[in-house]
Design a protein around this motif. Structure first.
Motif, PDB file in Angstrom:
ATOM      1  N   LYS A 158       0.942  -1.057  -0.122  1.00  0.00           N
ATOM      2  CA  LYS A 158      -0.021  -0.023   0.177  1.00  0.00           C
ATOM      3  C   LYS A 158       0.876   1.391  -0.100  1.00  0.00           C
ATOM      4  N   SER A 207     -12.198 -14.131  -8.081  1.00  0.00           N
ATOM      5  CA  SER A 207     -11.307 -12.941  -8.466  1.00  0.00           C
ATOM      6  C   SER A 207     -10.862 -13.169 -10.019  1.00  0.00           C
ATOM      7  N   TYR A 211     -11.897 -10.702 -13.594  1.00  0.00           N
ATOM      8  CA  TYR A 211     -10.740 -10.231 -14.289  1.00  0.00           C
ATOM      9  C   TYR A 211     -11.057 -10.684 -15.916  1.00  0.00           C
ATOM     10  N   LYS A 246     -16.832  -1.708 -14.378  1.00  0.00           N
ATOM     11  CA  LYS A 246     -15.464  -0.930 -14.487  1.00  0.00           C
ATOM     12  C   LYS A 246     -14.890  -0.892 -15.562  1.00  0.00           C
ATOM     13  N   ALA A 339      -3.927 -12.389  -7.798  1.00  0.00           N
ATOM     14  CA  ALA A 339      -3.128 -11.457  -7.328  1.00  0.00           C
ATOM     15  C   ALA A 339      -2.403 -10.959  -8.674  1.00  0.00           C
ATOM     16  N   SER A 342      -4.543  -9.071 -11.065  1.00  0.00           N
ATOM     17  CA  SER A 342      -5.160  -7.789 -10.794  1.00  0.00           C
ATOM     18  C   SER A 342      -4.328  -7.038 -10.441  1.00  0.00           C
ATOM     19  N   LYS A 343      -2.788  -7.359  -9.844  1.00  0.00           N
ATOM     20  CA  LYS A 343      -1.889  -6.595  -9.374  1.00  0.00           C
ATOM     21  C   LYS A 343      -2.311  -5.685  -8.229  1.00  0.00           C
ATOM     22  N   GLU A 344      -3.378  -5.791  -7.559  1.00  0.00           N
ATOM     23  CA  GLU A 344      -3.809  -5.069  -6.352  1.00  0.00           C
ATOM     24  C   GLU A 344      -2.891  -5.427  -5.262  1.00  0.00           C
TER      25      GLU A 344
END
Lengths: 386, 216
Positions: A158, A207, A211, A246, A339, A342-344
């Motif tokens: 973050k 998830s 995508y 989105k 992960a 999304s690369k979040e």
């Protein structure tokens, strides 16, 4: 003299005096399935007065030979209870039923030499409130360590730290598979497994569905998500709707894109199989928790000529996906996939935290191997499941 | 043979053959069997869930003794909230119910996995390598297998350098495991097929032949 003294010591140490005394060497009660007569090399004692949760067993250690404890309830044959390493002297049998009498004996590993049989009755369970189960301390420490790793990496992510995740072959095929469906003008079929949203694999699948839906929305490709579980249906609808929003194509979203088939496993399978055969989607995603239907679906999709990307952590089903699908996400790759795609920061941090936990576990295992090789079992026993 | 069981056996045999007809190709008989299967199973499950779960575990207990069972209403309300998604003004409530459900089970499963999978796996891999024996070789095999597979599932570094051969060994272990699992599961599936064929032969063909020949 030594052996009776040893037994007496056990009885005194476990406070059996005045309580239920262990009955030793009762040849009449021995079961007839033993292959050798009771050996005088062993002495075994059982006590249920000190253990509120089970029956304590203690025996004279054999000379450098592992032993196997065996148990029989009153009218059944002896079955293996636990294998103890050489030098072990005691064991608490916590798998007993309250008030039931059991017979125990100890056998030298890989031989028929057995001790005499002893009897013990499991204590009547006393329920008492426990705020903290000390024997589960290992699980708590592991949880805290694991949580700390994950939270630490999430905070790092973050704050903008660059977190790297290696290339996962199956995931690079996702864009290619959706592109193929777009070029062919056919739909993309996404099967999120057959379990409910209480299954972690289904959560991971949602998830990836997000995508995939975002891509199909961008390309204007048809998407269909048949469901077996009503709660997955509700979740998948939310996920797909949000993904279309989105992607800036909310008008492309249709309620029946995500539809319900049946709660029965094989009725669902039959319907999906028919759908694959009749509508011939260009791309099938089989991602989530699958059981006996995995090969039926994967084979139907393969026969229909679809490019297939599968992913599951069900060990027994993975081989079927490997042989019948073009790309397969194996086990934990499924969890890393969301992960990776999304690369979040939240998901990236979670994967990195798990990776660090794995490195530490590898170190602990190696340390445990070294200590166990030198006969130090205290560290190893700390990880025992209780 | 009673007429109902006679009809039931014929229906079961017909539907079995109808489903197997897909092995040739998709056809109207398979589609009929598929539609019956989906429809009947859905209706049956709705009845089952209502009469075996919702009615005895929620409604009956709340009606009979609401005092000590008040907490059951929380689950009931969360269930009703799921339907809010069909009312646009309160559709967000459906998400709350889902969030509670997912959050609860993720938390429960995390501890189950740590306690049920991770701890036993770690403990059972800490094996001694202290003597030259077949047991030591088996222990070594387990240790190498677990560690190399763990390294294969390490995502933070590319599989280059020392990680490349180690993860490659991990892949071999995974593939051997898959092969064994594949064979084992296929055996189980074959036994299911045998069960179905036994029904067709023993439960359908033979009694019919006996009936026609007059000996049944």
């Amino acid at each position: 003299m030594k052996k009776p003294l040893f037994c007496l010591l056990i009885v005194l140490l476990t406070g059996a005096a005045g309580a239920q005394e262990p009955i030793l060497a009762d040849p009449d009660s021995a079961q007839t399935d033993s292959l050798a007569p009771p050996s005088h090399d062993f002495f075994l004692a059982a006590d249920s007065s000190q253990e509120p949760m089970g029956i304590a067993l203690a025996w004279e250690p054999s000379q450098g030979i592992p032993v196997m404890l065996e148990r029989a309830s009153h009218d059944s044959i002896f079955l293996p209870l636990s294998t103890q390493e050489a030098g072990a002297r005691s064991f608490v049998d916590t798998t007993v039923e309250s008030g039931v009498e059991y017979l125990y004996r100890v056998r030298m590993a890989d031989s028929n030499v057995v001790s005499a049989t002893v009897r013990a009755t499991a204590p009547h369970a006393v329920q008492e409130y426990q705020f903290f189960r000390r024997e589960r301390l290992n699980a708590l420490l592991l949880f805290l360590f694991y949580a700390a790793m994950i939270i630490g990496y999430i905070l790092m992510a973050k704050r903008g730290a660059s977190l790297f995740i290696r290339k996962i072959a199956g995931l690079d095929a996702v864009d290619e598979a959706i592109g193929r469906a777009t070029e062919m003008g056919r739909k993309v079929l996404y099967i999120p497994g057959i379990m409910s949203v209480d299954n972690i694999q289904t959560v991971a699948s949602m998830s990836i569905l997000g995508y995939v839906a975002e891509k199909t929305a961008s390309y204007g490709t048809d998407l269909e998500v048949p469901n077996k579980d009503p709660l997955v249906l509700a979740t998948a609808k939310e996920v797909v709707k949000e993904a279309y929003l989105k992607a800036g194509r909310p008008d492309y979203f249709q309620e029946d894109m995500v539809n319900y088939v049946s709660y029965d496993q094989f009725a669902f399978t039959a319907a999906v199989q028919g759908l694959m055969t009749r509508e011939k989607p260009a791309t099938n995603f089989l991602i989530g928790s699958f059981y006996a239907e995995s090969l039926i679906m994967a084979e139907a999709g393969n026969a229909a000529g679809a490019i297939q990307v599968a992913g599951t952590a069900e060990l027994a089903q993975l081989p079927f996906f490997v042989v019948a699908c073009d790309y397969t996400l194996i086990g934990e790759e499924l969890y890393a996939a969301s992960a990776y795609l999304s690369k979040e920061p939240l998901m990236m941090g979670s994967i990195k935290g798990q990776d660090l936990a794995k490195v530490v576990l590898v170190g602990l295992i190696l340390l445990g191997v070294v200590l166990a090789s030198f006969g130090q079992h205290g560290f190893v026993d700390f990880f025992a499941q209780r | 043979m009673a007429l109902s069981s006679f009809a039931g056996i014929w229906l079961a045999a017909f539907l079995t053959l109808a489903i197997y007809s897909f092995l040739y190709k998709d056809n109207p008989v398979y589609r009929l069997a598929e539609s019956i299967f989906v429809g009947v199973s859905l209706g049956y499950e709705i009845g089952l869930v209502f009469y075996r779960t919702i009615w005895p575990n929620l409604v009956e207990r709340l009606l009979a003794d609401p005092g000590p069972n008040w907490y059951l209403a929380i689950g009931g309300i969360l269930g009703i909230m799921l339907y809010c998604r069909y009312i646009p003004k309160v559709s967000f409530l459906g998400r709350w119910a889902l969030a509670v459900y997912i959050g609860y089970f993720v938390g429960v499963e995390l501890m189950q996995r740590l306690h049920g999978d991770v701890l036993p796996q770690v403990r059972d891999t800490m094996l001694p390598l202290s003597s030259l024996s077949s047991v030591t070789f088996e222990n070594l095999l387990i240790i190498v297998g677990v560690l190399s597979v763990l390294i294969y599932f390490y995502f933070s570094k590319p599989h280059t350098g020392i990680l490349k051969p180690v993860s490659r060994i991990g892949v071999y272990f995974i593939m051997i495991c898959f092969g064994a699992s594949f064979g084992y599961t296929i055996m189980a599936r074959i036994s299911l097929l045998i069960g179905r064929l036994t029904f067709l032969v023993e439960g359908w063909v033979k009694p019919m032949i006996a009936l026609i020949s007059g000996s049944g």
